[in-house]
Design a protein around this motif. Structure first.
Motif, mmCIF file in Angstrom:
data_model
loop_
_atom_site.group_PDB
_atom_site.id
_atom_site.type_symbol
_atom_site.label_atom_id
_atom_site.label_comp_id
_atom_site.label_asym_id
_atom_site.label_seq_id
_atom_site.Cartn_x
_atom_site.Cartn_y
_atom_site.Cartn_z
ATOM 1 N N UNK A 149 44.259 56.384 -44.535
ATOM 2 C CA UNK A 149 43.587 55.926 -43.319
ATOM 3 C C UNK A 149 43.534 54.406 -43.273
ATOM 4 N N UNK A 150 43.211 53.799 -44.408
ATOM 5 C CA UNK A 150 43.157 52.336 -44.474
ATOM 6 C C UNK A 150 44.520 51.742 -44.143
ATOM 7 N N UNK A 151 45.580 52.337 -44.686
ATOM 8 C CA UNK A 151 46.924 51.831 -44.415
ATOM 9 C C UNK A 151 47.257 51.953 -42.929
ATOM 10 N N UNK A 152 46.862 53.073 -42.320
ATOM 11 C CA UNK A 152 47.136 53.277 -40.894
ATOM 12 C C UNK A 152 46.373 52.263 -40.048
ATOM 13 N N UNK A 153 45.110 52.036 -40.396
ATOM 14 C CA UNK A 153 44.301 51.093 -39.618
ATOM 15 C C UNK A 153 44.820 49.676 -39.791
ATOM 16 N N UNK A 154 45.287 49.349 -40.979
ATOM 17 C CA UNK A 154 45.861 48.021 -41.189
ATOM 18 C C UNK A 154 47.026 47.788 -40.226
ATOM 19 N N UNK A 155 47.806 48.846 -39.987
ATOM 20 C CA UNK A 155 48.985 48.732 -39.133
ATOM 21 C C UNK A 155 48.641 48.769 -37.652
ATOM 22 N N UNK A 215 39.924 43.746 -43.745
ATOM 23 C CA UNK A 215 41.297 43.506 -43.312
ATOM 24 C C UNK A 215 41.456 42.193 -42.548
ATOM 25 N N UNK A 216 40.340 41.660 -42.073
ATOM 26 C CA UNK A 216 40.412 40.439 -41.284
ATOM 27 C C UNK A 216 41.017 40.659 -39.915
ATOM 28 N N UNK A 217 40.747 41.815 -39.321
ATOM 29 C CA UNK A 217 41.262 42.099 -37.991
ATOM 30 C C UNK A 217 40.286 43.000 -37.249
ATOM 31 N N UNK A 218 40.414 43.033 -35.938
ATOM 32 C CA UNK A 218 39.551 43.905 -35.147
ATOM 33 C C UNK A 218 39.980 45.354 -35.342
ATOM 34 N N UNK A 219 38.994 46.217 -35.512
ATOM 35 C CA UNK A 219 39.257 47.644 -35.667
ATOM 36 C C UNK A 219 38.513 48.400 -34.574
ATOM 37 N N UNK A 220 39.252 49.214 -33.846
ATOM 38 C CA UNK A 220 38.665 50.053 -32.802
ATOM 39 C C UNK A 220 38.481 51.460 -33.346
ATOM 40 N N UNK A 221 37.266 51.976 -33.241
ATOM 41 C CA UNK A 221 36.980 53.339 -33.692
ATOM 42 C C UNK A 221 37.023 54.255 -32.475
ATOM 43 N N UNK A 222 37.931 55.224 -32.499
ATOM 44 C CA UNK A 222 38.060 56.185 -31.404
ATOM 45 C C UNK A 222 37.440 57.513 -31.818
ATOM 46 N N UNK A 223 36.341 57.884 -31.155
ATOM 47 C CA UNK A 223 35.706 59.170 -31.397
ATOM 48 C C UNK A 223 36.359 60.221 -30.498
ATOM 49 N N UNK A 224 36.925 61.249 -31.117
ATOM 50 C CA UNK A 224 37.686 62.262 -30.395
ATOM 51 C C UNK A 224 37.054 63.637 -30.575
ATOM 52 N N UNK A 225 37.433 64.551 -29.711
ATOM 53 C CA UNK A 225 37.097 65.950 -29.968
ATOM 54 C C UNK A 225 38.016 66.450 -31.075
#
Length: 284
Positions: A149-155, A215-225
């Motif tokens: 998950x961390x790797x995916x968010x970094x990308x 990570x030093x970047x903006x992270x958007x958290x998407x809450x999904x069903x």
């Protein structure tokens, strides 16, 4: 006293052996059981006895357990096979007269809907019926489970979840392994069932914020069903089985299955568990 650690070439088993050595246990008092002895040549060179131990090979288990005073049974990783595999170790330990068996279980294994729990609960029942003196370590989620998950968010900068406001009392695998080493080198925890997790349970909103800082970047958290989450994961290339497991765990988190609630881990460690940012930094 001879201590056998099963699954010793896996992450948890190896970390526990290192923690035992750090606590002053003599290498000659340790026995590392593994399917892949060649991977533990460095431990063998330090004086640790490395022995073949395959959960699917009764003879190898019996040989590895013979003469051990205590056993750390690290739960297997083959879903659907673990109860039978664990039973082989428990049976061999009882037959060999092992004085103490420590088992790595799952949170609230006797009262939860957590998807991974049934095999752990069945193993705990086997231990209760075995006559062995057992300590159950109910380990919460390893933070390392989120490495992908961390790797995916970094990308991508996007954290997908269907866990809602559910909380996770995760801990670093090294912290939980150190706790196992404490239990194996002290007498007062024998026979206990101990719920182990991080001091502060986090939500995915907090996870995303901490990860953004690390990570030093903006992270958007998407809450999904759950349905949306499954579709997004499979569209990203994850196989359906793995994607379904991720969504099921998020559902369990939403229901409170991993929220923790004790500080037994930090008590065993003698210090607070790592903060979420510090723990995440180890994965970056």
């Amino acid at each position: 006293m001879t201590t056998l650690v099963t699954g010793a070439s896996g992450h948890f088993g190896r970390l526990t052996i290192e923690a035992l050595l750090a606590r002053g246990v003599a290498p000659g008092e340790l026995r590392a059981g593994t399917r892949r002895p060649h991977e533990l040549a460095s431990l063998s060179a330090r004086g640790v006895a490395v022995v073949p131990l395959d959960y699917d090979d009764d003879a190898s288990v019996a040989s590895a357990v013979e003469g051990a005073d205590q056993v750390l049974l690290v739960s297997g990783n083959e879903l659907g096979k673990r109860v039978a595999q664990h039973a082989v170790v428990i049976t061999a330990a009882a037959k060999a007269g092992v004085g103490h068996l420590v088992y790595t279980s799952a949170p609230r294994a006797d009262d939860t809907s957590l998807v991974i729990v049934p095999e752990h609960a069945a193993t705990e029942r086997l231990l209760a019926d075995s006559g062995l003196t057992a300590t159950i370590l109910r380990n919460n989620w390893y933070l390392e489970n989120y490495a992908a998950t961390v790797a995916q968010v970094r990308e991508t900068g996007v954290l997908l979840t269907s866990a809602g406001d559910g909380r996770v009392a995760s801990a670093l695998r090294s912290e939980l392994a150190e706790a196992a080493a404490v239990v194996l080198t002290t007498e007062e925890h024998r026979g206990r069932t101990i719920e182990l997790g991080g001091d502060e349970a986090w939500t995915f909103a907090e996870f995303g914020a901490a990860l953004g800082t690390v990570l030093g970047r903006e992270v958007t958290v998407e809450q999904l069903s759950a349905e949306e989450h499954l579709a997004r994961l499979t569209a990203a290339g994850l196989d359906e089985g793995t994607a379904g497991f991720v969504v099921a765990v998020d559902g369990n988190i939403r229901e409170g299955a991993l929220e923790g609630g004790t500080h037994d881990l930090s008590v065993l460690l003698g210090r607070p568990t790592a903060t979420l940012p510090d723990a995440l930094a180890t994965l970056v």
